[in-house]
Scaffold this motif. Structure first.
Motif, short mmCIF file in Angstrom:
data_model
loop_
_atom_site.label_atom_id
_atom_site.label_comp_id
_atom_site.label_asym_id
_atom_site.label_seq_id
_atom_site.Cartn_x
_atom_site.Cartn_y
_atom_site.Cartn_z
N ILE A 1 28.72 -27.12 -30.93
CA ILE A 1 28.49 -25.75 -30.67
C ILE A 1 29.95 -24.99 -30.61
O ILE A 1 30.33 -24.13 -31.29
N HIS B 1 26.94 -16.57 -25.62
CA HIS B 1 26.13 -17.77 -25.70
C HIS B 1 26.80 -18.51 -24.53
O HIS B 1 28.03 -18.88 -24.36
N HIS C 1 21.94 -22.43 -24.65
CA HIS C 1 21.53 -23.54 -25.40
C HIS C 1 21.14 -24.47 -24.61
O HIS C 1 21.59 -25.40 -23.88
N TYR D 1 20.99 -24.83 -32.16
CA TYR D 1 21.70 -23.55 -32.83
C TYR D 1 22.40 -24.15 -34.00
O TYR D 1 23.64 -24.37 -33.92
#
Length: 181
Positions: free
Chosen positions: A34, A122, A149, A180
């Motif tokens: 990520i 995020h 997440h 994601y």
């Protein structure tokens, strides 16, 4: 614009002085994936890292947890693959010391996000039900759209982890995503 805030994914919180242990180790690849994705997309990446001073008797956590993330120790290094990646791209990543659970408390995070016109944050890292939770609550109170997440957060408390995931969605209106990509 959006930003990724990597919360306390350090040696002390994964395997060190206050370890999440196996759940923290298990998210290593996703946290790195990520972070890389956000950096490659040109989004802002923040490493929000807990900082404590040796022997600080006045910090409220002193009565709650053993000493951890002490200035100048290896425990404050990012954990594993994330540290390796960070060392290679360090100039493009914002390292931010924090001294409370929330990445917003007593820091310039909100100012930096607003300067960049970030409207969506995020969250990944540890602990789901402590620092990630408090950061999410502050993000909500400051009007940021929040995405957590689920496959990149962990806690040493499985019940607290599950409770926090439900709280993010049901009380804070955050989006909780499992993958994601």
């Amino acid at each position: 614009m959006k930003a990724l805030i990597v919360i306390d994914y350090t040696v002390d919180f994964v395997v060190g002085k206050l370890p999440v242990g196996e759940p923290g180790i298990a998210i290593e690849d996703r946290v790195c994936e990520i972070a890389r994705h956000f950096a490659e997309q040109g989004d802002w990446v923040v490493m929000a890292v807990d900082l404590h001073e040796e022997g600080d008797a006045f910090h409220p956590e002193t009565k709650l947890f053993p000493p951890h993330n002490i200035r100048g120790t290896d425990g404050r290094k990012l954990y594993g693959k994330l540290d390796e990646w960070y060392e290679g791209v360090r100039d493009g990543i914002y390292w931010m010391d924090k001294t409370r659970y929330s990445a917003f408390c007593g820091t310039d995070l909100e100012l930096k996000l607003r300067e960049r016109d970030v409207r969506e944050v995020h969250l990944v890292g540890v602990c789901t039900d402590i620092c990630v939770l408090h950061t999410a609550v502050d993000a909500y109170n400051k009007g940021f759209r929040t995405v957590v997440h689920a496959d990149a957060v962990a806690s040493f408390n499985p019940q607290g982890h599950e409770w926090a995931l439900g709280h993010f969605e049901g009380v804070l209106g955050a989006e909780v995503v499992r993958d994601y990509r």
